[in-house]
Design a protein around this motif. Structure first.
Motif, PDB file in Angstrom:
ATOM      1  N   ASP A   1      21.733  46.956  51.571  1.00 51.07           N
ATOM      2  CA  ASP A   1      22.381  45.702  51.209  1.00 51.07           C
ATOM      3  C   ASP A   1      22.307  44.666  52.315  1.00 51.07           C
ATOM      4  O   ASP A   1      22.167  43.476  52.051  1.00 51.07           O
ATOM      5  CB  ASP A   1      23.862  45.954  50.887  1.00 51.07           C
ATOM      6  CG  ASP A   1      24.094  45.865  49.408  1.00 51.07           C
ATOM      7  OD1 ASP A   1      23.536  44.941  48.795  1.00 51.07           O
ATOM      8  OD2 ASP A   1      24.810  46.720  48.864  1.00 51.07           O
ATOM      9  N   ASN A   2      22.411  45.145  53.561  1.00 49.49           N
ATOM     10  CA  ASN A   2      22.540  44.211  54.678  1.00 49.49           C
ATOM     11  C   ASN A   2      21.235  43.644  55.177  1.00 49.49           C
ATOM     12  O   ASN A   2      21.201  42.995  56.214  1.00 49.49           O
ATOM     13  CB  ASN A   2      23.279  44.884  55.840  1.00 49.49           C
ATOM     14  CG  ASN A   2      24.667  45.312  55.435  1.00 49.49           C
ATOM     15  OD1 ASN A   2      25.081  45.096  54.307  1.00 49.49           O
ATOM     16  ND2 ASN A   2      25.377  45.919  56.359  1.00 49.49           N
ATOM     17  N   GLN A   3      20.128  43.924  54.486  1.00 53.80           N
ATOM     18  CA  GLN A   3      18.877  43.285  54.892  1.00 53.80           C
ATOM     19  C   GLN A   3      18.250  42.547  53.719  1.00 53.80           C
ATOM     20  O   GLN A   3      17.123  42.102  53.795  1.00 53.80           O
ATOM     21  CB  GLN A   3      17.910  44.315  55.473  1.00 53.80           C
ATOM     22  CG  GLN A   3      17.664  45.495  54.572  1.00 53.80           C
ATOM     23  CD  GLN A   3      16.860  46.571  55.263  1.00 53.80           C
ATOM     24  OE1 GLN A   3      15.894  46.291  55.935  1.00 53.80           O
ATOM     25  NE2 GLN A   3      17.283  47.802  55.100  1.00 53.80           N
ATOM     26  N   PHE A   4      19.008  42.425  52.655  1.00 49.72           N
ATOM     27  CA  PHE A   4      18.531  41.708  51.476  1.00 49.72           C
ATOM     28  C   PHE A   4      18.978  40.256  51.612  1.00 49.72           C
ATOM     29  O   PHE A   4      20.133  39.934  51.394  1.00 49.72           O
ATOM     30  CB  PHE A   4      19.124  42.343  50.223  1.00 49.72           C
ATOM     31  CG  PHE A   4      18.291  42.141  48.993  1.00 49.72           C
ATOM     32  CD1 PHE A   4      17.594  43.195  48.431  1.00 49.72           C
ATOM     33  CD2 PHE A   4      18.207  40.892  48.400  1.00 49.72           C
ATOM     34  CE1 PHE A   4      16.825  43.009  47.298  1.00 49.72           C
ATOM     35  CE2 PHE A   4      17.433  40.699  47.269  1.00 49.72           C
ATOM     36  CZ  PHE A   4      16.740  41.758  46.707  1.00 49.72           C
ATOM     37  N   VAL A   5      18.043  39.376  51.993  1.00 49.73           N
ATOM     38  CA  VAL A   5      18.422  37.997  52.288  1.00 49.73           C
ATOM     39  C   VAL A   5      18.343  37.118  51.045  1.00 49.73           C
ATOM     40  O   VAL A   5      19.184  36.256  50.822  1.00 49.73           O
ATOM     41  CB  VAL A   5      17.512  37.399  53.385  1.00 49.73           C
ATOM     42  CG1 VAL A   5      18.020  36.046  53.817  1.00 49.73           C
ATOM     43  CG2 VAL A   5      17.437  38.338  54.567  1.00 49.73           C
TER      44      VAL A   5
ATOM     45  N   ALA B   1      18.114  35.685  47.060  1.00 48.11           N
ATOM     46  CA  ALA B   1      19.036  35.770  45.936  1.00 48.11           C
ATOM     47  C   ALA B   1      18.541  36.761  44.896  1.00 48.11           C
ATOM     48  O   ALA B   1      19.315  37.352  44.173  1.00 48.11           O
ATOM     49  CB  ALA B   1      19.213  34.404  45.299  1.00 48.11           C
TER      50      ALA B   1
ATOM     51  N   ASP C   1      13.504  37.490  48.055  1.00 45.53           N
ATOM     52  CA  ASP C   1      13.676  38.279  49.262  1.00 45.53           C
ATOM     53  C   ASP C   1      12.338  38.616  49.896  1.00 45.53           C
ATOM     54  O   ASP C   1      12.174  38.522  51.105  1.00 45.53           O
ATOM     55  CB  ASP C   1      14.455  39.557  48.959  1.00 45.53           C
ATOM     56  CG  ASP C   1      14.805  40.286  50.230  1.00 45.53           C
ATOM     57  OD1 ASP C   1      15.585  39.735  51.023  1.00 45.53           O
ATOM     58  OD2 ASP C   1      14.263  41.381  50.454  1.00 45.53           O
TER      59      ASP C   1
ATOM     60  N   PRO D   1      20.166  41.484  43.758  1.00 42.55           N
ATOM     61  CA  PRO D   1      20.383  42.778  44.427  1.00 42.55           C
ATOM     62  C   PRO D   1      21.471  43.644  43.801  1.00 42.55           C
ATOM     63  O   PRO D   1      21.353  44.868  43.826  1.00 42.55           O
ATOM     64  CB  PRO D   1      20.765  42.380  45.858  1.00 42.55           C
ATOM     65  CG  PRO D   1      20.995  40.921  45.847  1.00 42.55           C
ATOM     66  CD  PRO D   1      20.240  40.366  44.699  1.00 42.55           C
ATOM     67  N   VAL D   2      22.509  43.022  43.203  1.00 42.25           N
ATOM     68  CA  VAL D   2      23.562  43.863  42.602  1.00 42.25           C
ATOM     69  C   VAL D   2      23.050  44.727  41.477  1.00 42.25           C
ATOM     70  O   VAL D   2      23.658  45.741  41.146  1.00 42.25           O
ATOM     71  CB  VAL D   2      24.753  43.051  42.010  1.00 42.25           C
ATOM     72  CG1 VAL D   2      25.875  42.979  42.985  1.00 42.25           C
ATOM     73  CG2 VAL D   2      24.325  41.705  41.507  1.00 42.25           C
TER      74      VAL D   2
END
Ligand SMILES: Nc1ncnc2c1ncn2[C@@H]1O[C@H](COP(=O)(O)OP(=O)(O)O)[C@@H](O)[C@H]1O
Ligand SMILES: [Mg+2]
Lengths: 265, 277
Positions: free
Chosen positions: B89-93, B95, B100, B136-137
């Motif tokens: 999750d923390n590297q998906f910049v 939308a 990405d 991403p969700v």
């Protein structure tokens, strides 16, 4: 919660959906400005027609618009009541201290109500037919002139899009933390104000900690992927201005011209 | 030829007392797949961040693909390296998926026409093109890591570094990611460094380096490293399943081969044993 923050984008393929987000954003602002030109019932009918026409072109369920008004209903009623009881003129029906119920008061109240509802309908139309990210893009484009006065437009728009992207992630996380704290006996949304505020602390602290960790990870990942500020980047997502956008703008301008005429009826 | 050379590296974090690396040396050959293992806090992430120029050493020399890492060359060095981190999750910049993948290309100022081609190709490579417009969700952890890999592939790096990139994934997602890495390494001859706690992942590498408090304590082929059970436990790693099974079989009085067996090798050997009886 997420729904309120993000608007309620409903994907679709109507003309309005396919319009350039810049056009939609400009027209929404334009509409809010020209609505203050309306001063008689004819002009409100004109603007109502424009609103209904736009909604029909977007082919979205009307129920969404009613839902858009609902959270603001108390604010609207309050303002309307102020208008009704504090403006005077025309026939006075009733008087008590500073309050009076006059013909003009009633008319003004009705106008204010219409103004509110029309503005909400139009802005709901914008958020229903435009993905949040597209709105962010449009804002970036429209803010470009501000670059001249050193406003970091690229950075603001990247910030906005990252914020939008992380809203659902943080929502999930909030739900998880709430469940974890509930299992430890924290009650959310119960008791008096003090108790409720206290119950939010064990929610906010872990949420802040995790958000900071995420932010640090994200910054590292962005740098590893070659991000070094907004200058000189190319753009993957582009928006094209179509004939329909120009047509849309023309329609709104024509309505404004008619409005200027109808004002002096 | 050495793709990466770390020479006499000395590093500590600011405001920290202990040195993470004190005179550290490492060479990685071109086209090699190197696995780095070691207990938590042994300095694995710090090392790869130093190589990518995300941290600056106190002294020492890091050379990547012939370029000496300095503040002036850091962006050139970074363009040779693609990194995938632990938390999907923390590297998906972006939308959504295609945004990405495009993020790195936008940073590199690749013209849009070429971006369109590269994004599509990269996503097809990792089997995520049909999810191009997904946010991403709506993706699983494994899918997000595949998107991160697509972001790396699109930039055509020479080196891929995975910092525990599979550790938060389910077995299926892990397998999918490893398969892509395998292909990048064997078919396109990219140099791969994978930091991992997963023995099966490490045993796919050609070489394993065991790190302990900023020192290389072992540097060998996987088969050699994973056949020393006691050593593995000492560095905080579970021995691979096949090794544990071997031990149990020995206890039962069954003669087993001495050399290290992968899971597949173990299965083959068991079948042979079974059909002989
Ligand atoms: N940002 C930081 N600031 C200070 N110390 C750190 C930081 N990141 C890691 N460390 C310390 O450096 C050591 C090595 O960490 P790290 O490279 O993350 O280990 P590994 O990846 O092998 O688990 C640990 O002792 C850790 O506490
Ligand atoms: Mg680490």
């Amino acid at each position: 919660m997420g729904k309120v923050l993000l608007g309620r984008y409903v994907p679709g393929d109507s003309i309005v959906h396919q319009m350039d987000p810049r056009a939609k954003l400009i027209l929404s602002f334009f509409f809010i400005i020209i609505i203050f030109l309306a001063n008689n019932w004819q002009s409100y009918v004109l603007l109502l027609t424009l609103t209904i026409g736009s909604i029909m072109a977007a082919k979205v369920n009307f129920a969404f618009f009613i839902k858009g008004v609902r959270p603001l209903i108390w604010l609207i009623l309050f303002t309307v009541l102020l208008q009704i009881f504090f403006s005077s003129g025309g026939t006075i029906f009733w008087r008590w201290g500073p309050f009076n119920l006059s013909y003009f008061g009633l008319i003004n109240g009705a106008y204010v109500f219409c103004r509110f509802v029309l503005i909400i309908f139009m802005s709901t139309l914008l958020t229903l037919t435009t993905a949040p990210l597209e709105i962010a893009d449009a804002l970036e484009k429209l803010m470009m002139p501000l670059k001249k006065i050193k406003v970091p437009v690229y950075e603001i728009s990247l910030m906005l899009s990252i914020a939008l992207r992380f809203v659902p992630t943080l929502m999930d996380e909030t739900a998880k933390i709430m469940n974890a704290q509930r299992s430890r006996g924290v009650n959310f949304g119960e008791g008096n104000i003090m108790q409720q505020i206290k119950s939010v602390v064990p929610l906010l602290v872990p949420l802040f900690v995790s958000s900071f960790n995420r932010a640090e990870d994200l910054a590292t990942a962005m740098e590893a992927r070659g991000y070094r500020g907004g200058e000189g980047r190319t753009k993957y997502r582009v928006h094209y201005w179509h004939t329909s956008d120009t047509t849309g703008c023309a329609v709104f301008v024509i309505v404004m011209l008619i409005l200027l005429f109808v004002r002096h009826w | 030829m050495d793709m990466i050379e770390v020479k006499n590296l000395i590093f500590k974090y600011p405001q920290q007392e202990v040195y993470n690396f004190n005179n550290f040396n490492l060479k990685v050959k071109k086209g090699e797949w190197l696995a780095i293992i070691g207990h938590n806090g042994s300095g694995k992430s710090t090392l790869v961040r130093l190589i990518d120029g995300l941290l600056a050493p106190e002294s020492g020399e890091i050379t990547v693909s012939g370029i000496k890492l300095t503040p002036e060359t850091v962006w050139d060095v970074r363009s040779k390296i693609g990194m995938v981190f632990q938390n999907p999750d923390n590297q998906f910049v972006g939308a959504n998926v295609e945004d990405d993948v495009a993020f790195g290309l936008e940073n590199a100022a690749i013209p849009r026409e070429e971006m369109l081609i590269r994004v599509k190709q990269a996503l097809e490579r990792v089997g995520m093109w049909k999810f191009a417009d997904h946010e991403p969700v709506r993706l699983s952890g494994g899918q997000k890591q595949r998107v991160a890999l697509a972001g790396v592939i699109a930039l055509k790096p020479e080196i891929v570094i995975l910092d525990e990139a599979t550790s938060m994934l389910d077995p299926e997602g892990r397998l999918a990611v490893l398969e892509i890495i395998h292909e990048l390494n064997r078919v396109e001859h990219l140099t791969v460094i994978s930091i991992t706690h997963d023995i099966d992942e490490a045993s796919k590498a050609q070489r394993v380096v065991v790190l302990d408090d900023g020192k290389v304590v072992q540097d060998d082929i996987p088969a050699e490293i994973f056949s020393h059970r006691a050593g593995l436990i000492k560095i905080g790693l579970e021995p691979p399943f096949s090794e544990k099974l071997k031990e149990e079989l020995i206890k039962q009085g069954i003669k087993v081969p001495d050399e290290y067996l992968t899971k597949e090798g173990m299965v083959d050997w068991l079948w042979q044993l079974f059909s002989k009886q």
